[in-house]
Design an enzyme around this catalytic site. Structure first.
Site, short mmCIF file in Angstrom:
data_model
loop_
_atom_site.label_atom_id
_atom_site.label_comp_id
_atom_site.label_asym_id
_atom_site.label_seq_id
_atom_site.Cartn_x
_atom_site.Cartn_y
_atom_site.Cartn_z
N THR A 197 -4.29 2.78 7.80
CA THR A 197 -3.92 1.78 6.81
C THR A 197 -2.55 2.04 6.18
O THR A 197 -2.00 1.15 5.53
CB THR A 197 -5.01 1.68 5.72
OG1 THR A 197 -5.46 2.99 5.39
CG2 THR A 197 -6.20 0.88 6.22
N GLU A 198 -2.01 3.24 6.35
CA GLU A 198 -0.62 3.54 5.95
C GLU A 198 -0.07 4.64 6.84
O GLU A 198 -0.76 5.63 7.10
CB GLU A 198 -0.54 4.03 4.50
CG GLU A 198 -0.68 2.99 3.43
CD GLU A 198 -0.44 3.57 2.04
OE1 GLU A 198 0.29 4.58 1.92
OE2 GLU A 198 -0.99 3.03 1.07
#
Length: 285
Positions: free
Chosen positions: A184-185
């Site tokens: 997600t990052e």
């Protein structure tokens, strides 16, 4: 520890709420994202450093992942070390709160995927704090350093260490029974004088995404998705506007906040369009 304890319980309640009330109608997925570095022993030949690396992972990623993805409770190393230090400090019980048996059952398995934020790797070794120091760091008993050969970034804590990305993905697979993973990052910062030709960021994405590809193809990690951090320069926590992670430059001195793509934006869009790496010898695909 109290805040994290309540956060884990709150997460479980929201997961059950969605699962019981909305999933059948909406068909969505709900889970948690956990941020974690990867830890390597400073000296791979040292058993003490190797144990420090394992402890680092259980106190960092495992703090939240172990209850949710494993057995509804904290890891044994967290429970043991915090209890021992708490008792040595004259307390009647551990500073780490305990889940009840019903809470453990409520928490265990409250995920549809493993959300991972990952940026960098550290080298770990054992360190012993004085008995009276009450803190997460003293409980963990791990010191960290970095290798001076690792490329720097605009953030002091972020060294370019792509090999750690594959290792943490594989560790999640082995530790938590191969859950579906969504990154997600993942990204890298700059600081100071700005350049549109951000070759270091292209290097970061190329090498990190390649390690994710190795995890998928060679290690059998169930990697479902990847998200770059971040689309455009923004407020980065305590660093404010000094550290910039964006694929797009934002001119914060202009009230209109104009945005312009950096070279990395074009490079990353090529990877997306090709669903793979562009080959300079044969054209964009």
């Amino acid at each position: 520890y109290v805040v994290a304890h309540n956060l884990i319980k709150a997460h479980a309640e929201v997961w059950h709420l969605y699962n019981d009330t909305f999933r059948a109608r909406q068909g969505g997925l709900i889970s948690i994202t956990i941020n974690s570095d990867w830890a390597e022993p400073r000296n791979p030949q040292s058993q003490e450093d190797t144990e420090a690396a394992r402890r680092f992972m259980q106190f960092f990623l495992g703090w939240f992942a172990h209850p949710i993805f494993k057995n509804g409770d904290y890891s044994e190393v967290m429970k043991r070390r915090i209890l021992e230090r708490s008792l040595a400090q004259g307390l009647k019980k551990s500073r780490l709160p305990e889940f009840t048996e019903s809470e453990k059952q409520r928490i265990k398995g409250t995920y549809d995927y493993f959300g991972l934020n990952h940026y960098t790797t550290v080298l770990t070794y054992n360190t012993n704090y004085p008995k009276g120091v009450m803190s997460y760091d003293s409980d963990r008993g791990v010191a960290t350093v970095t290798d001076r050969s690792w490329l720097s970034s605009g953030s002091l804590w972020l060294k370019v260490t792509p090999f750690g990305f594959r290792k943490i993905l594989r560790w999640i697979k082995e530790e938590y029974n191969n859950p579906p993973i969504y990154v997600t990052e993942n990204g890298v910062s700059e600081r100071g004088a700005f350049e549109f030709n951000d070759t270091w960021r292209m290097h970061y994405y190329r090498t990190y995404i390649n390690e994710a590809l190795k995890a998928l193809v060679l290690d059998g990690v169930d990697l479902r998705g990847y998200t770059a951090w971040t689309l455009m320069d923004n407020l980065e926590w305590a660093a404010g506007y000094e550290e910039k992670f964006g694929l797009y430059h934002v001119n914060f001195s202009d009230p209109a906040l104009p945005r312009r793509p950096k070279a990395s934006a074009r490079y990353y869009s090529q990877i997306i369009n090709c669903n793979g790496f562009p080959d300079p010898a044969t054209g964009p695909h």
